[in-house]
Design a protein around this motif. Structure first.
Motif, PDB file in Angstrom:
ATOM      1  N   LEU A 190      13.808  53.230  -8.912  1.00 18.60           N
ATOM      2  CA  LEU A 190      15.073  53.828  -8.482  1.00 18.60           C
ATOM      3  C   LEU A 190      14.808  55.236  -7.988  1.00 18.60           C
ATOM      4  O   LEU A 190      14.403  56.113  -8.767  1.00 18.60           O
ATOM      5  CB  LEU A 190      16.072  53.857  -9.644  1.00 18.60           C
ATOM      6  N   ASN A 191      14.974  55.449  -6.698  1.00 17.96           N
ATOM      7  CA  ASN A 191      14.794  56.778  -6.093  1.00 17.96           C
ATOM      8  C   ASN A 191      13.454  57.400  -6.487  1.00 17.96           C
ATOM      9  O   ASN A 191      13.378  58.562  -6.875  1.00 17.96           O
ATOM     10  CB  ASN A 191      15.954  57.696  -6.487  1.00 17.96           C
ATOM     11  N   ALA A 202      15.010  50.574  -5.335  1.00 13.04           N
ATOM     12  CA  ALA A 202      16.310  50.902  -4.760  1.00 13.04           C
ATOM     13  C   ALA A 202      16.392  52.390  -4.456  1.00 13.04           C
ATOM     14  O   ALA A 202      15.958  53.227  -5.264  1.00 13.04           O
ATOM     15  CB  ALA A 202      17.426  50.504  -5.722  1.00 13.04           C
ATOM     16  N   THR A 204      19.323  55.204  -3.297  1.00 11.21           N
ATOM     17  CA  THR A 204      20.755  55.434  -3.160  1.00 11.21           C
ATOM     18  C   THR A 204      21.017  56.762  -2.462  1.00 11.21           C
ATOM     19  O   THR A 204      20.077  57.464  -2.056  1.00 11.21           O
ATOM     20  CB  THR A 204      21.420  55.440  -4.545  1.00 11.21           C
ATOM     21  N   SER A 205      22.275  57.133  -2.366  1.00  8.73           N
ATOM     22  CA  SER A 205      22.626  58.397  -1.716  1.00  8.73           C
ATOM     23  C   SER A 205      22.022  59.592  -2.445  1.00  8.73           C
ATOM     24  O   SER A 205      21.887  60.671  -1.852  1.00  8.73           O
ATOM     25  CB  SER A 205      24.147  58.536  -1.632  1.00  8.73           C
ATOM     26  N   TRP A 207      18.996  59.907  -3.240  1.00 10.83           N
ATOM     27  CA  TRP A 207      17.635  60.127  -2.758  1.00 10.83           C
ATOM     28  C   TRP A 207      17.573  61.219  -1.698  1.00 10.83           C
ATOM     29  O   TRP A 207      16.663  62.042  -1.674  1.00 10.83           O
ATOM     30  CB  TRP A 207      17.054  58.831  -2.187  1.00 10.83           C
ATOM     31  N   THR A 235      18.889  47.022   3.977  1.00 13.43           N
ATOM     32  CA  THR A 235      20.020  47.895   3.673  1.00 13.43           C
ATOM     33  C   THR A 235      21.212  47.049   3.243  1.00 13.43           C
ATOM     34  O   THR A 235      21.607  46.118   3.953  1.00 13.43           O
ATOM     35  CB  THR A 235      20.395  48.748   4.895  1.00 13.43           C
ATOM     36  N   ARG A 237      25.192  47.202   2.051  1.00 10.28           N
ATOM     37  CA  ARG A 237      26.398  48.026   2.032  1.00 10.28           C
ATOM     38  C   ARG A 237      27.564  47.179   1.541  1.00 10.28           C
ATOM     39  O   ARG A 237      27.805  46.080   2.046  1.00 10.28           O
ATOM     40  CB  ARG A 237      26.696  48.586   3.422  1.00 10.28           C
ATOM     41  N   THR A 257      26.062  52.568  -0.316  1.00  7.09           N
ATOM     42  CA  THR A 257      24.958  51.853   0.319  1.00  7.09           C
ATOM     43  C   THR A 257      23.705  51.979  -0.530  1.00  7.09           C
ATOM     44  O   THR A 257      23.455  53.028  -1.131  1.00  7.09           O
ATOM     45  CB  THR A 257      24.684  52.427   1.724  1.00  7.09           C
ATOM     46  N   THR A 258      22.910  50.914  -0.594  1.00 10.90           N
ATOM     47  CA  THR A 258      21.612  50.937  -1.263  1.00 10.90           C
ATOM     48  C   THR A 258      20.567  50.393  -0.306  1.00 10.90           C
ATOM     49  O   THR A 258      20.778  49.355   0.329  1.00 10.90           O
ATOM     50  CB  THR A 258      21.613  50.082  -2.547  1.00 10.90           C
ATOM     51  N   HIS A 283      21.341  48.786 -12.033  1.00 14.17           N
ATOM     52  CA  HIS A 283      20.258  49.608 -12.577  1.00 14.17           C
ATOM     53  C   HIS A 283      20.810  50.576 -13.617  1.00 14.17           C
ATOM     54  O   HIS A 283      21.951  51.046 -13.513  1.00 14.17           O
ATOM     55  CB  HIS A 283      19.524  50.375 -11.468  1.00 14.17           C
TER      56      HIS A 283
END
Length: 410
Positions: A190-191, A202, A204-205, A207, A235, A237, A257-258, A283
């Protein structure tokens, strides 16, 4: 477990303890206020002090924030830029958030000399939680930046403060999945600036806009290994696939969005998805020991547990360091940064850091990023901005991935 009376040590007690540690008298360095009652109070529940430490390789100078978490005016949180993949100075982060003090935090992806042409992300190594919100999880152990981890520690180790207002060490692992077409894939990251081999991660915003290519470089055991040639990006959404690409991209990730990035086996699984397919992504970070949710958490590695240094700590390499520690009841937090001025630059070994934190009153202690990143700031009462108290080794101040901020409602 060794039990302390949960009180902040006075400057004289700290100095006496360090003198005993070094086997010699301390040189100079009364607290800034000249008082004998635990340094200068910069806000309710927060004091600052500085003193010399005679160490094995020469004199060094410590700057310490002592934080009384019993005080209802006080809280501790993560200092961080607007994006995981970004850097900023601790002074600018403290000023922007209104912190009265703070230190730099986790090690981070500072350079990509091992992968020419790949953009360094600036993202931190370990888990990060800010104001109760999970920002990221940990990269594989072999992908970390910083000195070698002590035996038995991992990139998932954190120091943080729970919703119970107590500080503690723990370990935080990612629990996540990607569900599509009746299939469930484990989420490997995650990020993160580095994903495990064969996984799906994944973004996300949180990042930011920095390139996601670095996530597919190196291996779980070798940070310098080449970037993967088998990658794929999807992507998602509002729960549906809207686009895909063979190479990880860059640019901001919109709210809601991911972006899923796969490498090797993970890439092969993502290629099975088509535009319009429904995808469910979940997550969360799970603490290994504590059942209390973290309000704040930062990565690094433990050096002291239950009053005892961890086995196998380095006793040879001395450097400018930053560390944090807590009393056994979690009610007091100590934030230490060494001075990087030339006369003090020999610093401390990791073993000496563990001893130093114990002498301050910590039962558990945690090493943070050091060298040019080591920074401690405080805000004088009524001041509009913070002051950098130590001398950074690479002046004026290095931009870092995150830090620990101390806040006090006046």
């Amino acid at each position: 477990m060794r039990h302390h009376d949960a009180r902040v040590r006075t400057t004289l007690a700290a100095c006496a303890a360090f003198a005993a540690l070094a086997g010699t008298a301390l040189a100079g360095a009364a607290p800034a206020s000249g008082a004998e009652g635990g340094g200068t109070t910069i806000a309710p529940g927060v004091t600052y002090e500085e003193f010399d430490i005679p160490a094995a390789k020469g004199l060094t100078h410590a700057h310490v924030l002592s934080v009384d978490l019993r005080d209802p005016h006080v809280r501790v949180d993560l200092l961080h830029p607007d994006a995981v993949g970004a850097r900023a100075t601790i002074s600018s982060l403290a000023d922007a958030s209104g912190a009265v003090g703070g230190v730099n935090g986790d090690f981070f992806n500072i350079t990509e000399s091992q992968h020419p042409g790949v953009e360094a992300t600036g993202a931190s190594v370990g888990p990060a939680v800010a104001s109760g919100r999970t920002l990221k999880s940990a990269v594989p152990d072999g992908q970390r930046f910083g000195p070698a981890l002590p035996p038995g520690t991992t990139t998932e180790d954190v120091l943080g403060v729970g919703v119970d207002h107590r500080a503690r060490l723990d370990r935080m692992a990612l629990d996540g999945s990607v569900r599509a077409d009746g299939r469930t894939l484990p989420l490997g990251g995650l990020n993160q600036y580095a994903l495990p081999v064969g996984s799906v991660g994944a973004f996300t915003s949180d990042w930011g806009s920095v390139s996601r290519v670095r996530a597919t470089c190196g291996t779980d055991t070798n940070r310098a290994a080449p970037c993967s040639t088998d990658t794929y990006e999807v992507t998602v959404r509002k729960g549906r696939v809207v686009s895909s690409a063979d190479t990880p991209g860059s640019g901001p990730v919109a709210s809601g969005t991911t972006v899923l990035v796969g490498r090797e086996a993970g890439a092969q699984e993502l290629r099975k998805l088509s535009e319009g397919d429904r995808v469910e992504i979940t997550h969360r970070l799970v603490a290994a020991s504590s059942h209390v949710p973290f309000r704040f958490a930062v990565g690094g590695y433990p050096v002291l547990r239950d009053g005892a240094p961890l086995p196998g700590l380095d006793t040879k390499t001395a450097a400018v360091r930053t560390a944090a520690g807590t009393t056994s009841d979690g009610r007091h937090l100590f934030l230490l940064a060494l001075d990087g001025a030339p006369k003090y630059r020999t610093g401390l070994t990791i073993a000496e850091v563990a001893d130093a934190m114990g002498k301050l009153g910590a039962d558990d202690a945690f090493s943070l990023d050091g060298g040019g990143s080591s920074t401690l700031v405080t805000r004088d009462p009524g001041a509009a901005s913070v002051t950098v108290r130590n001398h950074p080794t690479d002046p004026p101040e290095r931009a870092v991935a995150n830090g620990i901020g101390v806040f006090s409602k006046q």
